[in-house]
Enzyme design. Structure first.
Site, PDB file in Angstrom:
ATOM      1  N   GLN A  59     -31.558  18.360 -73.930  1.00  9.50           N
ATOM      2  CA  GLN A  59     -30.241  18.340 -73.478  1.00  9.50           C
ATOM      3  C   GLN A  59     -29.639  18.229 -74.448  1.00  9.50           C
ATOM      4  OE1 GLN A  59     -28.494  19.201 -70.490  1.00  9.50           O
ATOM      5  NE2 GLN A  59     -27.230  19.772 -71.284  1.00  9.50           N
ATOM      6  N   PHE A  60     -29.094  18.995 -76.008  1.00  9.75           N
ATOM      7  CA  PHE A  60     -28.885  18.640 -76.773  1.00  9.75           C
ATOM      8  C   PHE A  60     -26.887  17.963 -76.481  1.00  9.75           C
ATOM      9  CE2 PHE A  60     -26.940  22.721 -77.162  1.00  9.75           C
ATOM     10  CZ  PHE A  60     -26.221  22.850 -78.371  1.00  9.75           C
ATOM     11  N   THR A  61     -26.622  18.862 -75.211  1.00  7.62           N
ATOM     12  CA  THR A  61     -24.806  18.052 -75.135  1.00  7.62           C
ATOM     13  C   THR A  61     -24.723  16.920 -74.583  1.00  7.62           C
ATOM     14  OG1 THR A  61     -25.120  18.778 -73.724  1.00  7.62           O
ATOM     15  CG2 THR A  61     -24.601  20.607 -75.165  1.00  7.62           C
TER      16      THR A  61
END
Length: 151
Positions: A78-80
């Site tokens: 989950q890079f966000t």
């Protein structure tokens, strides 16, 4: 490294219509990786996660750990979680590690959970994923490896 933990009754991740990971009771881990992260961050987070007393037991709602219950983990990249929202209206993701850094750390995180005998399922790094879950409680906890660096 950031982990967004959700205690779940069940959870799954689907890519292109196929389930790539699915668990019953356990923890859904949304994992964000940044440029500064190392294997030490992985070990800190995994040790913390598997020993967190967030499952019900005889004494209280927060009495037993993932290790004690034998429940599972579903890990989704989950890079966000590293979105910078200080300027404008569009998130800036420059703090998120690029795949050449993030993929080996993501895979090491999965391996570290498995090494501790945690049944571990996962999404596909970088894919467009549909995540489904039934949150139990709800219990949602944010864990950041920067705590390790500051202590």
């Amino acid at each position: 490294m950031r982990a967004h933990l959700q205690r779940v009754k069940n959870a799954s991740v689907t890519v292109d219509g196929k389930i790539t990971g699915e668990i019953e009771k356990g923890i859904l881990i949304l994992l964000g990786i940044t440029h500064e992260d190392t294997v030490k961050d992985i070990e800190f987070l995994v040790e913390k996660i598997v020993n967190l007393r967030i499952f019900p037991g005889e004494k209280s709602t927060f009495d037993r750990s993932l290790l004690e219950t034998g429940y599972s983990a579903l890990v989704v990249s989950q890079f966000t979680l590293y979105a910078d929202l200080r300027k404008g209206r569009r998130p800036d993701f420059t703090d998120a590690a690029k795949p050449d850094i993030a993929i080996p750390l993501y895979e090491a995180f999965l391996a570290s959970l498995k090494k501790r005998n945690i049944k571990t399922e996962a999404g596909i790094f970088g894919a467009m994923m549909e995540v489904s879950l039934v949150n139990d409680g709800p219990v949602t906890i944010l864990l950041d490896s920067e705590v390790r660096r500051k202590s």
